[in-house]
Scaffold this active site. Structure first.
Site, short mmCIF file in Angstrom:
data_model
loop_
_atom_site.label_atom_id
_atom_site.label_comp_id
_atom_site.label_asym_id
_atom_site.label_seq_id
_atom_site.Cartn_x
_atom_site.Cartn_y
_atom_site.Cartn_z
N PHE A 13 0.91 -0.50 0.25
CA PHE A 13 -0.43 -0.02 -0.12
C PHE A 13 0.87 1.12 0.04
O PHE A 13 1.89 1.38 0.71
CB PHE A 13 -0.90 0.11 0.56
CG PHE A 13 -1.60 1.19 1.28
CD1 PHE A 13 -3.52 1.47 0.21
CD2 PHE A 13 -1.61 2.07 2.02
CE1 PHE A 13 -4.13 2.53 0.67
CE2 PHE A 13 -2.63 3.56 2.19
CZ PHE A 13 -3.22 3.82 0.97
N TYR A 26 1.13 5.39 -0.23
CA TYR A 26 0.24 6.59 0.03
C TYR A 26 1.13 8.26 0.19
O TYR A 26 0.78 9.02 -0.14
CB TYR A 26 -0.09 6.65 2.03
CG TYR A 26 1.44 6.75 3.04
CD1 TYR A 26 1.99 8.05 3.30
CD2 TYR A 26 1.74 5.58 3.36
CE1 TYR A 26 2.90 7.71 3.94
CE2 TYR A 26 2.71 5.48 4.40
CZ TYR A 26 3.46 6.09 4.85
OH TYR A 26 4.40 6.31 5.07
N GLY A 27 2.32 7.47 -0.88
CA GLY A 27 3.39 8.66 -1.12
C GLY A 27 3.73 8.90 -2.16
O GLY A 27 3.41 8.06 -3.39
N SER A 28 5.12 9.10 -1.97
CA SER A 28 5.86 9.14 -3.17
C SER A 28 5.76 8.07 -4.01
O SER A 28 6.65 7.34 -5.22
CB SER A 28 7.64 9.63 -2.82
OG SER A 28 7.82 8.67 -2.27
N GLU A 53 12.79 2.73 2.95
CA GLU A 53 12.10 3.15 3.72
C GLU A 53 12.54 3.73 5.56
O GLU A 53 12.42 4.64 6.44
CB GLU A 53 10.54 2.84 4.21
CG GLU A 53 9.78 2.74 2.41
CD GLU A 53 9.27 4.46 1.85
OE1 GLU A 53 9.12 4.65 3.19
OE2 GLU A 53 9.38 3.92 1.20
#
Length: 190
Positions: free
Chosen positions: A23, A25-27, A100
């Site tokens: 999932f 949600y950003g870049s 990340e």
């Protein structure tokens, strides 16, 4: 436990022979940089996209910390789900860990997300660790603007990260009033 040990302990290892869903949600929504076989819009309930992570690497420095997005508790988040083939799952998980987990501010979690057809699937995502020193907490829009305005990291200016995020959210048809409002505040000060 040291930061390095925490980061390694949080490494996600997909089950051999199984697909991996991620999932974003950003870049990761527009720059996944890992192989995938399918991409769909999805909604995550119980978390929202927020500038709640202090960045001293990608979008800020130790001298002038910036902010990057994290998934924080409460609300919902529209994003994208990538489906990764079993033969690419381990490589994708390793890449995501390197990207990340620069520090231990994120916790990799398998979360239920809803696809457009109403089906719930489990996907890997990275949520904010509220106990980590880089967790910035809930900041006012004015505080976010003050932190983003002049911050620069190895990936560029923090304000460009915000502009790029809003542009891509708009292109994907994902409205996010808080990010749009922060960008308007920043641009009004320029």
């Amino acid at each position: 436990m040291t930061e390095a040990e925490m980061i390694e302990n949080r490494r996600y290892r997909p089950k051999p022979g199984e697909e991996l869903r991620v999932f974003a949600y950003g870049s990761l929504m527009w720059r996944p940089d890992f192989p995938f076989i399918d991409l769909q819009p999805a909604v995550l309930y119980g978390y929202h996209r927020a500038f709640c992570i202090t960045s001293t690497h990608y979008r800020g420095s130790v001298e002038h910390p910036g902010l990057v997005l994290g998934l924080d508790r409460g609300g919902q988040c529209q994003g994208r789900v990538y489906r990764v083939a079993p033969e690419d799952a381990e490589t994708a998980a390793d890449y995501l860990h390197r990207r990340e987990m620069i520090t231990g501010v994120y916790i990799p979690r398998l979360l239920k997300v809803r696809l457009p057809d109403g089906v719930d699937v489990t996907a890997l995502s990275f949520i904010a660790d509220r106990q980590h020193p880089q967790y910035a907490g809930k900041l006012s829009p004015e505080d976010v603007v003050a932190r983003i305005r002049d911050a620069v990291g190895i990936a560029g200016r923090n304000i460009d990260y915000l502009r790029n995020t809003v542009q891509h959210l708009d292109q994907m048809g994902i409205g996010d009033c808080s990010l749009h409002r922060i960008l308007r505040l920043l641009e009004a000060q320029s």
